[in-house]
Design a protein around this motif. Structure first.
Motif, PDB file in Angstrom:
ATOM      1  N   SER A 164       0.856  -1.191   0.000  1.00 22.34           N
ATOM      2  CA  SER A 164       0.000   0.000   0.000  1.00 22.34           C
ATOM      3  C   SER A 164       0.886   1.232   0.000  1.00 22.34           C
ATOM      4  CB  SER A 164      -0.913   0.001   1.218  1.00 22.34           C
ATOM      5  OG  SER A 164      -0.155   0.052   2.414  1.00 22.34           O
ATOM      6  N   GLY A 165       0.270   2.359  -0.271  1.00 20.32           N
ATOM      7  CA  GLY A 165       1.020   3.595  -0.307  1.00 20.32           C
ATOM      8  C   GLY A 165       0.909   4.237  -1.668  1.00 20.32           C
ATOM      9  N   ARG A 166       1.946   4.963  -2.022  1.00 15.39           N
ATOM     10  CA  ARG A 166       1.907   5.647  -3.300  1.00 15.39           C
ATOM     11  C   ARG A 166       1.942   4.627  -4.437  1.00 15.39           C
ATOM     12  NH1 ARG A 166       7.070   5.655  -5.405  1.00 15.39           N
ATOM     13  NH2 ARG A 166       8.764   5.204  -3.966  1.00 15.39           N
ATOM     14  N   THR A 167       1.828   5.106  -5.636  1.00 12.92           N
ATOM     15  CA  THR A 167       1.783   4.212  -6.796  1.00 12.92           C
ATOM     16  C   THR A 167       2.914   3.189  -6.710  1.00 12.92           C
ATOM     17  OG1 THR A 167       0.832   5.952  -8.139  1.00 12.92           O
ATOM     18  CG2 THR A 167       1.821   4.094  -9.287  1.00 12.92           C
ATOM     19  N   PHE A 168       2.534   1.943  -6.738  1.00 16.35           N
ATOM     20  CA  PHE A 168       3.474   0.865  -6.483  1.00 16.35           C
ATOM     21  C   PHE A 168       3.884   0.228  -7.793  1.00 16.35           C
ATOM     22  CE2 PHE A 168       5.669  -1.926  -3.810  1.00 16.35           C
ATOM     23  CZ  PHE A 168       5.449  -3.241  -4.167  1.00 16.35           C
ATOM     24  N   ARG A 169       5.138   0.390  -8.144  1.00 17.82           N
ATOM     25  CA  ARG A 169       5.677  -0.205  -9.372  1.00 17.82           C
ATOM     26  C   ARG A 169       7.071  -0.747  -9.075  1.00 17.82           C
ATOM     27  NH1 ARG A 169       1.193   0.270 -10.595  1.00 17.82           N
ATOM     28  NH2 ARG A 169       0.256   1.243 -12.448  1.00 17.82           N
ATOM     29  N   PRO A 170       7.150  -1.824  -8.317  1.00 17.51           N
ATOM     30  CA  PRO A 170       8.474  -2.336  -7.994  1.00 17.51           C
ATOM     31  C   PRO A 170       9.128  -2.991  -9.199  1.00 17.51           C
ATOM     32  CG  PRO A 170       6.835  -3.873  -7.255  1.00 17.51           C
ATOM     33  CD  PRO A 170       6.086  -2.670  -7.793  1.00 17.51           C
TER      34      PRO A 170
ATOM     35  N   THR B   6      -0.766  -8.147  -9.921  1.00 13.77           N
ATOM     36  CA  THR B   6      -0.402  -6.731 -10.063  1.00 13.77           C
ATOM     37  C   THR B   6      -1.596  -5.803  -9.836  1.00 13.77           C
ATOM     38  OG1 THR B   6      -0.726  -6.876 -12.445  1.00 13.77           O
ATOM     39  CG2 THR B   6       1.499  -7.246 -11.628  1.00 13.77           C
ATOM     40  N   ALA B   7      -2.787  -6.291 -10.106  1.00 11.00           N
ATOM     41  CA  ALA B   7      -3.978  -5.465  -9.888  1.00 11.00           C
ATOM     42  C   ALA B   7      -4.230  -5.239  -8.403  1.00 11.00           C
ATOM     43  CB  ALA B   7      -5.196  -6.109 -10.533  1.00 11.00           C
ATOM     44  N   LYS B   8      -3.820  -6.205  -7.588  1.00  7.96           N
ATOM     45  CA  LYS B   8      -4.023  -6.098  -6.146  1.00  7.96           C
ATOM     46  C   LYS B   8      -2.762  -5.672  -5.415  1.00  7.96           C
ATOM     47  CE  LYS B   8      -7.658  -9.615  -5.929  1.00  7.96           C
ATOM     48  NZ  LYS B   8      -8.087 -10.910  -5.325  1.00  7.96           N
ATOM     49  N   ASN B   9      -1.686  -5.448  -6.170  1.00  9.35           N
ATOM     50  CA  ASN B   9      -0.405  -5.111  -5.535  1.00  9.35           C
ATOM     51  C   ASN B   9      -0.039  -6.115  -4.444  1.00  9.35           C
ATOM     52  OD1 ASN B   9       0.024  -2.914  -7.157  1.00  9.35           O
ATOM     53  ND2 ASN B   9      -0.669  -1.415  -5.673  1.00  9.35           N
ATOM     54  N   THR B  10      -0.193  -7.373  -4.770  1.00  9.80           N
ATOM     55  CA  THR B  10       0.021  -8.432  -3.784  1.00  9.80           C
ATOM     56  C   THR B  10       0.909  -9.515  -4.376  1.00  9.80           C
ATOM     57  OG1 THR B  10      -2.112  -8.007  -2.745  1.00  9.80           O
ATOM     58  CG2 THR B  10      -1.105 -10.138  -2.322  1.00  9.80           C
ATOM     59  N   VAL B  11       1.815 -10.007  -3.550  1.00  6.37           N
ATOM     60  CA  VAL B  11       2.655 -11.131  -3.929  1.00  6.37           C
ATOM     61  C   VAL B  11       2.368 -12.275  -2.951  1.00  6.37           C
ATOM     62  CG1 VAL B  11       4.616 -10.352  -2.551  1.00  6.37           C
ATOM     63  CG2 VAL B  11       5.014 -11.846  -4.495  1.00  6.37           C
ATOM     64  N   TYR B  12       2.456 -13.487  -3.457  1.00  6.48           N
ATOM     65  CA  TYR B  12       2.111 -14.667  -2.676  1.00  6.48           C
ATOM     66  C   TYR B  12       3.296 -15.624  -2.609  1.00  6.48           C
ATOM     67  CZ  TYR B  12      -2.519 -12.909  -3.843  1.00  6.48           C
ATOM     68  OH  TYR B  12      -3.624 -12.115  -4.013  1.00  6.48           O
ATOM     69  N   LEU B  13       3.314 -16.397  -1.540  1.00  8.52           N
ATOM     70  CA  LEU B  13       4.281 -17.478  -1.394  1.00  8.52           C
ATOM     71  C   LEU B  13       3.505 -18.734  -1.011  1.00  8.52           C
ATOM     72  CD1 LEU B  13       7.226 -18.461  -1.335  1.00  8.52           C
ATOM     73  CD2 LEU B  13       7.264 -17.900   1.110  1.00  8.52           C
ATOM     74  N   GLN B  14       3.350 -19.618  -1.980  1.00  9.70           N
ATOM     75  CA  GLN B  14       2.693 -20.902  -1.730  1.00  9.70           C
ATOM     76  C   GLN B  14       3.754 -21.893  -1.276  1.00  9.70           C
ATOM     77  OE1 GLN B  14      -0.653 -21.865  -1.929  1.00  9.70           O
ATOM     78  NE2 GLN B  14       0.101 -23.764  -1.010  1.00  9.70           N
ATOM     79  N   MET B  15       3.560 -22.425  -0.098  1.00 11.90           N
ATOM     80  CA  MET B  15       4.555 -23.342   0.482  1.00 11.90           C
ATOM     81  C   MET B  15       3.925 -24.707   0.658  1.00 11.90           C
ATOM     82  SD  MET B  15       6.285 -20.821   3.318  1.00 11.90           S
ATOM     83  CE  MET B  15       4.803 -20.696   4.295  1.00 11.90           C
ATOM     84  N   ASN B  16       4.450 -25.683  -0.041  1.00  7.84           N
ATOM     85  CA  ASN B  16       3.967 -27.061   0.042  1.00  7.84           C
ATOM     86  C   ASN B  16       5.051 -27.961   0.623  1.00  7.84           C
ATOM     87  OD1 ASN B  16       1.571 -26.226  -1.256  1.00  7.84           O
ATOM     88  ND2 ASN B  16       2.455 -26.641  -3.271  1.00  7.84           N
TER      89      ASN B  16
END
Length: 120
Positions: free
Chosen positions: A25-31, A74-84
């Protein structure tokens, strides 16, 4: 100012799965790149994996390759880590981080971390 907030940690038995999320969250996020790190008690922080924000190319540490998967929305500005296939050795505080530039090696923003505990 960018804020990263991890969630999804918890207690799981060996062989189980968890999915961590990291919302920005915060300003425009474009990492340029997002990454996951972890730190177990008494150990150095360890790189887990990373994902390019544009294109989604991924790279993993050998210790998690084939078991963990990083993805992003990218639409949700979210990254996931699926751990199996979690192992007790995966027990650690997991952090997400954002790198805003292709130059240098440092990550510019870090989350507060989420605890993952794997019981044997």
């Amino acid at each position: 100012q960018v804020q990263l907030v991890e969630s999804g940690g918890g207690l799981v038995q060996a062989g189980g799965s968890l999915r961590l999320s990291c919302a920005a969250s915060g300003r425009t996020f474009r990492p340029y790149r997002m990454a996951w790190f972890r730190q177990a008690p008494g150990k150095e922080r360890e790189f887990v994996g990373r994902i390019a924000w544009t294109g989604g190319n991924t790279y993993y540490a050998d210790s998690v390759k084939g078991r963990f998967t990083i993805s992003r929305d990218t639409a949700k500005n979210t990254v996931y880590l699926q751990m199996n296939s979690l192992e007790p050795e995966d027990t650690a505080v997991y952090y997400c981080a954002a790198k805003t530039s292709a130059f240098g090696t440092n990550y510019d923003y870090w989350g507060q971390g989420t605890q993952v505990t794997v019981s044997s």
